[in-house]
Design an enzyme around this catalytic site. Sequence first.
Site, PDB file in Angstrom:
ATOM      1  N   TYR A  51      -0.274  11.420 -10.335  1.00  0.00           N
ATOM      2  CA  TYR A  51      -0.545  10.350  -9.351  1.00  0.00           C
ATOM      3  C   TYR A  51      -1.097   9.105 -10.039  1.00  0.00           C
ATOM      4  O   TYR A  51      -0.554   8.005  -9.890  1.00  0.00           O
ATOM      5  CB  TYR A  51      -1.540  10.841  -8.290  1.00  0.00           C
ATOM      6  CG  TYR A  51      -2.169   9.719  -7.485  1.00  0.00           C
ATOM      7  CD1 TYR A  51      -1.408   8.949  -6.610  1.00  0.00           C
ATOM      8  CD2 TYR A  51      -3.530   9.414  -7.616  1.00  0.00           C
ATOM      9  CE1 TYR A  51      -1.981   7.906  -5.887  1.00  0.00           C
ATOM     10  CE2 TYR A  51      -4.110   8.373  -6.893  1.00  0.00           C
ATOM     11  CZ  TYR A  51      -3.331   7.621  -6.028  1.00  0.00           C
ATOM     12  OH  TYR A  51      -3.893   6.586  -5.320  1.00  0.00           O
ATOM     13  N   LYS A  56      -7.329  15.634   2.927  1.00  0.00           N
ATOM     14  CA  LYS A  56      -8.276  15.034   1.981  1.00  0.00           C
ATOM     15  C   LYS A  56      -9.679  15.575   2.268  1.00  0.00           C
ATOM     16  O   LYS A  56      -9.977  16.016   3.376  1.00  0.00           O
ATOM     17  CB  LYS A  56      -8.242  13.508   2.108  1.00  0.00           C
ATOM     18  CG  LYS A  56      -6.857  12.885   1.834  1.00  0.00           C
ATOM     19  CD  LYS A  56      -6.515  12.814   0.355  1.00  0.00           C
ATOM     20  CE  LYS A  56      -5.114  12.294   0.089  1.00  0.00           C
ATOM     21  NZ  LYS A  56      -4.980  10.875  -0.038  1.00  0.00           N
ATOM     22  N   LEU A  89       0.813  -1.222   0.000  1.00  0.00           N
ATOM     23  CA  LEU A  89       0.000   0.000   0.000  1.00  0.00           C
ATOM     24  C   LEU A  89       0.843   1.266   0.000  1.00  0.00           C
ATOM     25  O   LEU A  89       0.313   2.358  -0.228  1.00  0.00           O
ATOM     26  CB  LEU A  89      -0.936   0.039   1.220  1.00  0.00           C
ATOM     27  CG  LEU A  89      -2.065  -0.983   1.225  1.00  0.00           C
ATOM     28  CD1 LEU A  89      -1.691  -2.201   2.032  1.00  0.00           C
ATOM     29  CD2 LEU A  89      -3.351  -0.377   1.746  1.00  0.00           C
ATOM     30  N   THR A  96      -5.660   2.065  -7.466  1.00  0.00           N
ATOM     31  CA  THR A  96      -6.782   3.002  -7.432  1.00  0.00           C
ATOM     32  C   THR A  96      -7.618   2.923  -8.705  1.00  0.00           C
ATOM     33  O   THR A  96      -7.110   2.561  -9.773  1.00  0.00           O
ATOM     34  CB  THR A  96      -6.221   4.429  -7.278  1.00  0.00           C
ATOM     35  OG1 THR A  96      -7.263   5.377  -7.521  1.00  0.00           O
ATOM     36  CG2 THR A  96      -5.110   4.714  -8.286  1.00  0.00           C
ATOM     37  N   ASP A  97      -8.886   3.335  -8.598  1.00  0.00           N
ATOM     38  CA  ASP A  97      -9.725   3.410  -9.801  1.00  0.00           C
ATOM     39  C   ASP A  97      -9.318   4.589 -10.691  1.00  0.00           C
ATOM     40  O   ASP A  97      -9.769   4.692 -11.834  1.00  0.00           O
ATOM     41  CB  ASP A  97     -11.216   3.504  -9.432  1.00  0.00           C
ATOM     42  CG  ASP A  97     -11.577   4.747  -8.624  1.00  0.00           C
ATOM     43  OD1 ASP A  97     -10.670   5.510  -8.251  1.00  0.00           O
ATOM     44  OD2 ASP A  97     -12.783   4.954  -8.375  1.00  0.00           O
ATOM     45  N   GLU A  98      -8.455   5.479 -10.155  1.00  0.00           N
ATOM     46  CA  GLU A  98      -8.065   6.654 -10.948  1.00  0.00           C
ATOM     47  C   GLU A  98      -7.229   6.266 -12.175  1.00  0.00           C
ATOM     48  O   GLU A  98      -7.090   7.059 -13.100  1.00  0.00           O
ATOM     49  CB  GLU A  98      -7.320   7.669 -10.074  1.00  0.00           C
ATOM     50  CG  GLU A  98      -8.185   8.144  -8.919  1.00  0.00           C
ATOM     51  CD  GLU A  98      -7.656   9.370  -8.196  1.00  0.00           C
ATOM     52  OE1 GLU A  98      -6.948  10.172  -8.820  1.00  0.00           O
ATOM     53  OE2 GLU A  98      -7.957   9.510  -7.000  1.00  0.00           O
ATOM     54  N   ASN A 131     -12.641   6.041  -3.950  1.00  0.00           N
ATOM     55  CA  ASN A 131     -12.246   6.923  -2.839  1.00  0.00           C
ATOM     56  C   ASN A 131     -12.652   6.356  -1.485  1.00  0.00           C
ATOM     57  O   ASN A 131     -13.804   5.993  -1.288  1.00  0.00           O
ATOM     58  CB  ASN A 131     -12.945   8.281  -2.983  1.00  0.00           C
ATOM     59  CG  ASN A 131     -12.248   9.153  -3.980  1.00  0.00           C
ATOM     60  OD1 ASN A 131     -11.950   8.721  -5.078  1.00  0.00           O
ATOM     61  ND2 ASN A 131     -11.978  10.387  -3.598  1.00  0.00           N
ATOM     62  N   LYS A 147       0.493   5.290 -10.548  1.00  0.00           N
ATOM     63  CA  LYS A 147      -0.149   4.060 -10.076  1.00  0.00           C
ATOM     64  C   LYS A 147      -0.381   3.101 -11.254  1.00  0.00           C
ATOM     65  O   LYS A 147      -0.216   1.892 -11.117  1.00  0.00           O
ATOM     66  CB  LYS A 147      -1.472   4.373  -9.373  1.00  0.00           C
ATOM     67  CG  LYS A 147      -1.343   5.116  -8.056  1.00  0.00           C
ATOM     68  CD  LYS A 147      -0.618   4.349  -6.962  1.00  0.00           C
ATOM     69  CE  LYS A 147      -1.372   3.135  -6.467  1.00  0.00           C
ATOM     70  NZ  LYS A 147      -0.697   2.540  -5.262  1.00  0.00           N
ATOM     71  N   GLU A 154       2.923   7.534  -2.556  1.00  0.00           N
ATOM     72  CA  GLU A 154       2.512   8.929  -2.486  1.00  0.00           C
ATOM     73  C   GLU A 154       1.093   8.928  -3.040  1.00  0.00           C
ATOM     74  O   GLU A 154       0.860   8.412  -4.141  1.00  0.00           O
ATOM     75  CB  GLU A 154       3.433   9.804  -3.334  1.00  0.00           C
ATOM     76  CG  GLU A 154       4.812  10.003  -2.731  1.00  0.00           C
ATOM     77  CD  GLU A 154       4.796  10.835  -1.453  1.00  0.00           C
ATOM     78  OE1 GLU A 154       3.861  11.636  -1.260  1.00  0.00           O
ATOM     79  OE2 GLU A 154       5.721  10.673  -0.642  1.00  0.00           O
TER      80      GLU A 154
HETATM   81  N1  LIG Z   1      -7.083   6.959  -0.193  1.00  0.00           N
HETATM   82  C1  LIG Z   1      -7.853   6.463  -1.158  1.00  0.00           C
HETATM   83  O1  LIG Z   1      -9.008   6.872  -1.295  1.00  0.00           O
HETATM   84  C2  LIG Z   1      -7.314   5.375  -2.059  1.00  0.00           C
HETATM   85  C3  LIG Z   1      -8.186   4.796  -2.980  1.00  0.00           C
HETATM   86  C4  LIG Z   1      -7.723   3.748  -3.777  1.00  0.00           C
HETATM   87  C5  LIG Z   1      -6.425   3.316  -3.668  1.00  0.00           C
HETATM   88  N2  LIG Z   1      -5.575   3.901  -2.783  1.00  0.00           N
HETATM   89  C6  LIG Z   1      -4.201   3.375  -2.691  1.00  0.00           C
HETATM   90  O2  LIG Z   1      -4.095   2.773  -1.412  1.00  0.00           O
HETATM   91  C7  LIG Z   1      -2.784   2.933  -0.903  1.00  0.00           C
HETATM   92  C8  LIG Z   1      -2.839   3.600   0.447  1.00  0.00           C
HETATM   93  O3  LIG Z   1      -3.473   4.875   0.324  1.00  0.00           O
HETATM   94  P1  LIG Z   1      -3.636   5.827   1.589  1.00  0.00           P
HETATM   95  O4  LIG Z   1      -4.742   6.757   1.304  1.00  0.00           O
HETATM   96  O5  LIG Z   1      -3.659   5.014   2.826  1.00  0.00           O
HETATM   97  O6  LIG Z   1      -2.261   6.628   1.521  1.00  0.00           O
HETATM   98  P2  LIG Z   1      -1.541   7.479   2.639  1.00  0.00           P
HETATM   99  O7  LIG Z   1      -0.889   8.625   1.929  1.00  0.00           O
HETATM  100  O8  LIG Z   1      -2.468   7.778   3.778  1.00  0.00           O
HETATM  101  O9  LIG Z   1      -0.417   6.496   3.205  1.00  0.00           O
HETATM  102  C9  LIG Z   1       0.713   6.126   2.475  1.00  0.00           C
HETATM  103  C10 LIG Z   1       1.718   5.515   3.439  1.00  0.00           C
HETATM  104  O10 LIG Z   1       2.851   5.084   2.675  1.00  0.00           O
HETATM  105  C11 LIG Z   1       4.030   5.488   3.346  1.00  0.00           C
HETATM  106  N3  LIG Z   1       5.092   5.671   2.354  1.00  0.00           N
HETATM  107  C12 LIG Z   1       5.160   6.650   1.387  1.00  0.00           C
HETATM  108  N4  LIG Z   1       6.282   6.494   0.668  1.00  0.00           N
HETATM  109  C13 LIG Z   1       6.909   5.379   1.158  1.00  0.00           C
HETATM  110  C14 LIG Z   1       8.101   4.688   0.807  1.00  0.00           C
HETATM  111  N5  LIG Z   1       8.893   5.123  -0.181  1.00  0.00           N
HETATM  112  N6  LIG Z   1       8.437   3.583   1.505  1.00  0.00           N
HETATM  113  C15 LIG Z   1       7.644   3.144   2.529  1.00  0.00           C
HETATM  114  N7  LIG Z   1       6.529   3.762   2.917  1.00  0.00           N
HETATM  115  C16 LIG Z   1       6.163   4.868   2.234  1.00  0.00           C
HETATM  116  C17 LIG Z   1       3.649   6.785   4.059  1.00  0.00           C
HETATM  117  O11 LIG Z   1       4.528   7.070   5.145  1.00  0.00           O
HETATM  118  C18 LIG Z   1       2.221   6.482   4.499  1.00  0.00           C
HETATM  119  O12 LIG Z   1       2.207   5.869   5.755  1.00  0.00           O
HETATM  120  C19 LIG Z   1      -2.009   3.732  -1.953  1.00  0.00           C
HETATM  121  O13 LIG Z   1      -1.274   2.828  -2.729  1.00  0.00           O
HETATM  122  C20 LIG Z   1      -3.105   4.395  -2.777  1.00  0.00           C
HETATM  123  O14 LIG Z   1      -2.666   4.610  -4.100  1.00  0.00           O
HETATM  124  C21 LIG Z   1      -5.994   4.928  -1.987  1.00  0.00           C
END
Ligand SMILES: NC(=O)c1ccc[n+]([C@@H]2O[C@H](COP(=O)([O-])OP(=O)(O)OC[C@H]3O[C@@H](n4cnc5c(N)ncnc54)[C@H](O)[C@@H]3O)[C@@H](O)[C@H]2O)c1
Length: 360
Positions: free
Chosen positions: A163, A202, A84, A137-139, A192, A167, A87
């Site tokens: 972004y 967010k 997960l 992500t769905d994006e 989302n 992904k 960025e």
């Molecule tokens: N938030 C959403 O609505 C959503 C929806 C679909 C998919 N996603 C995907 O789910 C995953 C998690 O999303 P989120 O919202 O929890 O993100 P977030 O930004 O809250 O958390 C990301 C985490 O990754 C860590 N991180 C960043 N770079 C790193 C690195 N180089 N090495 C190790 N750790 C690192 C950060 O410290 C953080 O704890 C992502 O891959 C995102 O693309 C998110």
Amino acid sequence: MSAGKNFLVTGGAGFIGSAVCRHLVSSVGANVTNVDKLTYAGNLASLKPVENAHNYRFAQADVCDDTSILKLLKRDDIDVIMHLAAESHVDRSIDGPAAFIETNIVGTYRLLNAALEYWRQLSGEKKQRFRFHHVSTDEVFGDLPFDSGFFTEETPYAPSSPYSASKAASDHLVRAWHETYGLPVVLSNCSNNYGPYHFPEKLIPLVILNALEEKPLAVYGQGTNVRDWLFVEDHARALVSIATKGRVGESYNVGGNAERRNLSVVEAICDLLDGKKPRQGGKSYRDLITFVADRPGHDRRYAIDTAKIQRELGWEPTETFETGLGRTVDWYLANQWWWGPIRGESYAGERLGRSPEAAE
Ligand SMILES: NC(=O)c1ccc[n+]([C@@H]2O[C@H](COP(=O)([O-])OP(=O)(O)OC[C@H]3O[C@@H](n4cnc5c(N)ncnc54)[C@H](O)[C@@H]3O)[C@@H](O)[C@H]2O)c1
């Protein structure tokens, strides 16, 4: 559970990763190694409910550091990687794409390298049951016109932002490591998320906290962009199901069946707060809503067809948007200990201090 018990979760200090860790540790009873670099988005306070559990451990590491990751995979005898770490904020990717290329693309590549080396030295059932679950992500599917169907697992990729492009690139790498080297992967693309422990830049937490401080509630454009909202704990359950029961080489779309216009989301939060924490003088929080210039490349609509995950894995969301949003508002009202320090730091810092726009 058909997969093994030892999980390595990357990005487990983030919003969704911490929900996955809490679920795995408390409800599933798995052993969890949380690997996180602790960027601005990582917060170990989100792991407070499990931080002292015997089956939870944390390691601070960068996913780009494949040597350290390989050591952790071996040390903790890992069965399942749930990736997960990323960025994740679209606005930040527009301001500074470099970190997105580095972590989301190069980081995934390096993690795949470590996973492949580790997997190759496994044998027997342990090797067969190993999984690399890539969380996306769905994006990646890009802009969906209003009233024009849903994203399925077959929808072609057409990312709009740095972004989503990063992904999409990482999704392709993961598939290639399966096709080329046989690494047993599964992927998921989710809509989302919202819920407790969501970083307050967010849309949903930002609106809740700005409203409580009587600040303007900035909405991009006319607020007509549509997102499909999923409660984070429902997503965490879906992810564990995909990682442990998903078919190798397949991807699964995950969504909340809860499409809402951004403006409706902001209005719903205002209405909940009007009931739970009324403003002085009988005013509504809706009076704080203001419209700002739209985000460049802002996709109109994302909407997910969840038929495959429902059919194959029996997953469906338990929260409606209304129940999940109510729980989320209650959580922010009760947990200033968590968001107070982040709000303080962020507002003193560069990004949130100068950019009040609400980004979903
Ligand atoms: N938030 C959403 O609505 C959503 C929806 C679909 C998919 N996603 C995907 O789910 C995953 C998690 O999303 P989120 O919202 O929890 O993100 P977030 O930004 O809250 O958390 C990301 C985490 O990754 C860590 N991180 C960043 N770079 C790193 C690195 N180089 N090495 C190790 N750790 C690192 C950060 O410290 C953080 O704890 C992502 O891959 C995102 O693309 C998110």
